[in-house]
Enzyme design. Structure first.
Site, PDB file in Angstrom:
ATOM      1  N   GLY A  37       0.849  -1.199   0.000  1.00 44.06           N
ATOM      2  CA  GLY A  37       0.000   0.000   0.000  1.00 44.06           C
ATOM      3  C   GLY A  37       0.881   1.243   0.000  1.00 44.06           C
ATOM      4  O   GLY A  37       2.106   1.143   0.125  1.00 44.06           O
ATOM      5  N   PHE A  38       0.268   2.419  -0.124  1.00 41.98           N
ATOM      6  CA  PHE A  38       1.114   3.612  -0.257  1.00 41.98           C
ATOM      7  C   PHE A  38       1.840   3.947   1.042  1.00 41.98           C
ATOM      8  O   PHE A  38       2.988   4.408   0.999  1.00 41.98           O
ATOM      9  CB  PHE A  38       0.344   4.810  -0.834  1.00 41.98           C
ATOM     10  CG  PHE A  38      -0.568   5.537   0.110  1.00 41.98           C
ATOM     11  CD1 PHE A  38      -1.750   4.955   0.553  1.00 41.98           C
ATOM     12  CD2 PHE A  38      -0.262   6.815   0.546  1.00 41.98           C
ATOM     13  CE1 PHE A  38      -2.594   5.637   1.423  1.00 41.98           C
ATOM     14  CE2 PHE A  38      -1.106   7.501   1.407  1.00 41.98           C
ATOM     15  CZ  PHE A  38      -2.272   6.902   1.848  1.00 41.98           C
ATOM     16  N   LEU A 100       0.022  -3.350   8.615  1.00 40.11           N
ATOM     17  CA  LEU A 100      -0.831  -2.415   7.860  1.00 40.11           C
ATOM     18  C   LEU A 100      -1.735  -3.172   6.898  1.00 40.11           C
ATOM     19  O   LEU A 100      -2.302  -2.587   5.968  1.00 40.11           O
ATOM     20  CB  LEU A 100       0.029  -1.424   7.056  1.00 40.11           C
ATOM     21  CG  LEU A 100       0.704  -0.297   7.845  1.00 40.11           C
ATOM     22  CD1 LEU A 100       2.037  -0.761   8.401  1.00 40.11           C
ATOM     23  CD2 LEU A 100       0.919   0.923   6.983  1.00 40.11           C
ATOM     24  N   LYS A 118     -11.800 -11.071   8.512  1.00 36.85           N
ATOM     25  CA  LYS A 118     -10.743 -12.089   8.665  1.00 36.85           C
ATOM     26  C   LYS A 118      -9.369 -11.434   8.663  1.00 36.85           C
ATOM     27  O   LYS A 118      -8.486 -11.798   9.430  1.00 36.85           O
ATOM     28  CB  LYS A 118     -10.812 -13.106   7.514  1.00 36.85           C
ATOM     29  CG  LYS A 118     -11.943 -14.086   7.647  1.00 36.85           C
ATOM     30  CD  LYS A 118     -11.893 -15.079   6.487  1.00 36.85           C
ATOM     31  CE  LYS A 118     -13.105 -15.977   6.514  1.00 36.85           C
ATOM     32  NZ  LYS A 118     -13.256 -16.734   5.273  1.00 36.85           N
ATOM     33  N   ASN A 126      -2.271 -13.865  13.770  1.00 33.38           N
ATOM     34  CA  ASN A 126      -1.100 -14.473  13.122  1.00 33.38           C
ATOM     35  C   ASN A 126       0.165 -13.666  13.376  1.00 33.38           C
ATOM     36  O   ASN A 126       1.224 -14.224  13.689  1.00 33.38           O
ATOM     37  CB  ASN A 126      -1.338 -14.597  11.611  1.00 33.38           C
ATOM     38  CG  ASN A 126      -2.336 -15.699  11.296  1.00 33.38           C
ATOM     39  OD1 ASN A 126      -2.537 -16.614  12.096  1.00 33.38           O
ATOM     40  ND2 ASN A 126      -2.975 -15.610  10.141  1.00 33.38           N
ATOM     41  N   TYR A 172     -15.062  -3.076   9.039  1.00 34.04           N
ATOM     42  CA  TYR A 172     -13.764  -2.416   9.226  1.00 34.04           C
ATOM     43  C   TYR A 172     -13.649  -1.849  10.642  1.00 34.04           C
ATOM     44  O   TYR A 172     -12.681  -2.120  11.351  1.00 34.04           O
ATOM     45  CB  TYR A 172     -13.619  -1.311   8.188  1.00 34.04           C
ATOM     46  CG  TYR A 172     -12.266  -0.627   8.173  1.00 34.04           C
ATOM     47  CD1 TYR A 172     -11.136  -1.297   7.707  1.00 34.04           C
ATOM     48  CD2 TYR A 172     -12.133   0.685   8.608  1.00 34.04           C
ATOM     49  CE1 TYR A 172      -9.903  -0.666   7.680  1.00 34.04           C
ATOM     50  CE2 TYR A 172     -10.904   1.328   8.574  1.00 34.04           C
ATOM     51  CZ  TYR A 172      -9.790   0.648   8.105  1.00 34.04           C
ATOM     52  OH  TYR A 172      -8.565   1.281   8.081  1.00 34.04           O
ATOM     53  N   TYR A 186      -2.771  -9.672  24.021  1.00 38.29           N
ATOM     54  CA  TYR A 186      -1.450 -10.310  23.836  1.00 38.29           C
ATOM     55  C   TYR A 186      -0.407  -9.646  24.728  1.00 38.29           C
ATOM     56  O   TYR A 186       0.518 -10.297  25.198  1.00 38.29           O
ATOM     57  CB  TYR A 186      -1.010 -10.268  22.366  1.00 38.29           C
ATOM     58  CG  TYR A 186      -1.277 -11.572  21.672  1.00 38.29           C
ATOM     59  CD1 TYR A 186      -2.558 -11.891  21.254  1.00 38.29           C
ATOM     60  CD2 TYR A 186      -0.263 -12.513  21.464  1.00 38.29           C
ATOM     61  CE1 TYR A 186      -2.820 -13.103  20.636  1.00 38.29           C
ATOM     62  CE2 TYR A 186      -0.518 -13.721  20.856  1.00 38.29           C
ATOM     63  CZ  TYR A 186      -1.798 -14.012  20.440  1.00 38.29           C
ATOM     64  OH  TYR A 186      -2.060 -15.226  19.849  1.00 38.29           O
TER      65      TYR A 186
END
Ligand code: UDP
Length: 349
Positions: A37-38, A100, A118, A126, A172, A186
């Site tokens: 991505g940018f 990102l 997902k 992950n 989102y 975590y």
């Protein structure tokens, strides 16, 4: 507060042992998930410049290989075409991991909402597992969307937001909110060394002309002489942060001391109504495009402006590029992108 034995930097001594986190050339190493991505591509460029080995992981669902053109032949650069939501089998360990990976444009993330969820959720698990297993520090690119359609302005990090769980933006917004929670837990449960950036409306060179967000839409429409698609009456506001400033903020946050694990707003407090952005773009380009008023999408936030006191205090960071200068640079980029495909209207040359 953090439970148990993992607090602070103690558990992360291995990160300082560079041999355990060295990349293929023996240099220090960084993984940028969503690196095509940018924003991600600019992060890759900055770390290559600093002498790091850089691995970019991207499934190219919204990122573009063209953004990596300058890096692909660099000996310290590795590109992995992979979905972050699928199990990662990476043989290298990294000193730093940036996450990102997720389309950020409403039409893109709404096109496949379940995949967006997902990406946000499994992607977070992950990459956090990778960070936990290897002692990497990990930064989550979160978003101002966690504040939803806010009832307070400017938005401080302590504001819990006003988010619809049951609408077109929820995949989102709630995906990114849940990802923040996974990051929080975590840290709590496994002591992972992490940072969370809440990014506000970034724009700049490298954006996909087909991205669908307001800055790229208005500029490409004005350059092509097409109608400007203004949603609603244009009074809704956003605070646009130029690419270089956002990336400076992400790097400053990644390298900030591990004293606190609270989210940090990364954005430009210069607040602009979307209708005013349209005027500015038309005027800068000298375009004759007309305004085409379309319905405001459901749950479209009415105002958005970051309070960046925490970033100023903790990182000594604030944006340097104002909207006018940032737009000039971005228009220059889109002008050459569109000129290459012959899409510029004669008046906008
Ligand atoms: N918008 C618009 N025309 C467009 C695209 C977006 O008027 O072609 C509006 C949109 O309704 C929102 C704002 O611009 O109020 C910013 O939209 P964008 O998709 O860039 O990002 P958001 O901040 O909503 O995620």
């Amino acid at each position: 507060m953090h439970r148990g034995v993992y607090r602070g930097t103690k558990r992360f001594g291995s990160r300082e042992n560079l041999s355990s986190v060295a990349g293929k050339s023996g240099a220090r190493s960084v993984l940028v998930a969503g690196g095509a991505g940018f924003l991600g591509a600019e992060l890759c460029r900055r770390y290559l410049q600093k002498g790091f080995d850089v691995t970019c992981l991207d499934d190219l669902s919204s990122g573009r290989l063209v953004n990596l053109d300058g890096h692909l032949n660099h000996p310290g650069f590795t590109f992995l075409r992979q979905d972050v939501a699928k199990p990662l089998q990476l043989e290298t360990s990294f000193e730093y991991i940036f996450n990102l990976a997720c389309p950020a444009s409403p039409p893109r993330y709404q096109a496949n909402p379940l995949q967006t969820l997902k990406t946000c959720l499994f992607g977070a698990f992950n990459l956090l597992e990778l960070a936990r297993a290897t002692g990497a520090r990990i930064l989550q690119a979160s978003t101002s969307e966690v504040y939803g359609d806010p009832h307070v302005s400017p938005q401080k990090e302590s504001y819990a937001g006003n988010v619809n769980t049951f609408g077109p933006r929820s995949c989102y917004d709630e995906g990114k909110r849940a990802a923040e929670t996974i990051f929080h837990d975590y840290h709590e449960c496994h002591g992972v060394d992490l940072r969370v950036a809440r990014i506000f409306n970034s724009y700049g060179p490298g954006m996909d002309p087909q991205d669908g967000r307001v800055v790229s839409n208005f500029i490409t429409q004005a350059l092509a002489g097409d109608p400007i698609t203004l949603f609603g009456d244009g009074t809704q506001t956003r605070s646009f942060c130029y690419l270089d400033d956002t990336v400076d903020g992400l790097i400053a946050l990644m390298h900030s001391p591990p004293t606190e694990f609270e989210p940090v707003n990364i954005g430009n407090p210069q607040e602009t109504p979307v209708g005013k952005l349209a005027e500015l773009v038309l005027q800068k380009i000298g375009s004759n495009s007309r305004l085409s008023y379309l319905e405001l999408p459901q749950d479209d936030p009415k105002q958005r402006r970051p309070d960046i006191s925490r970033a100023r205090k903790r990182l000594g960071w604030e944006p340097k590029v104002n909207l006018s200068d940032g737009l000039d640079r971005t228009i220059g980029y889109f002008r050459s992108e569109l000129a290459a495909s012959g899409k510029i209207a004669p008046g906008a040359m």
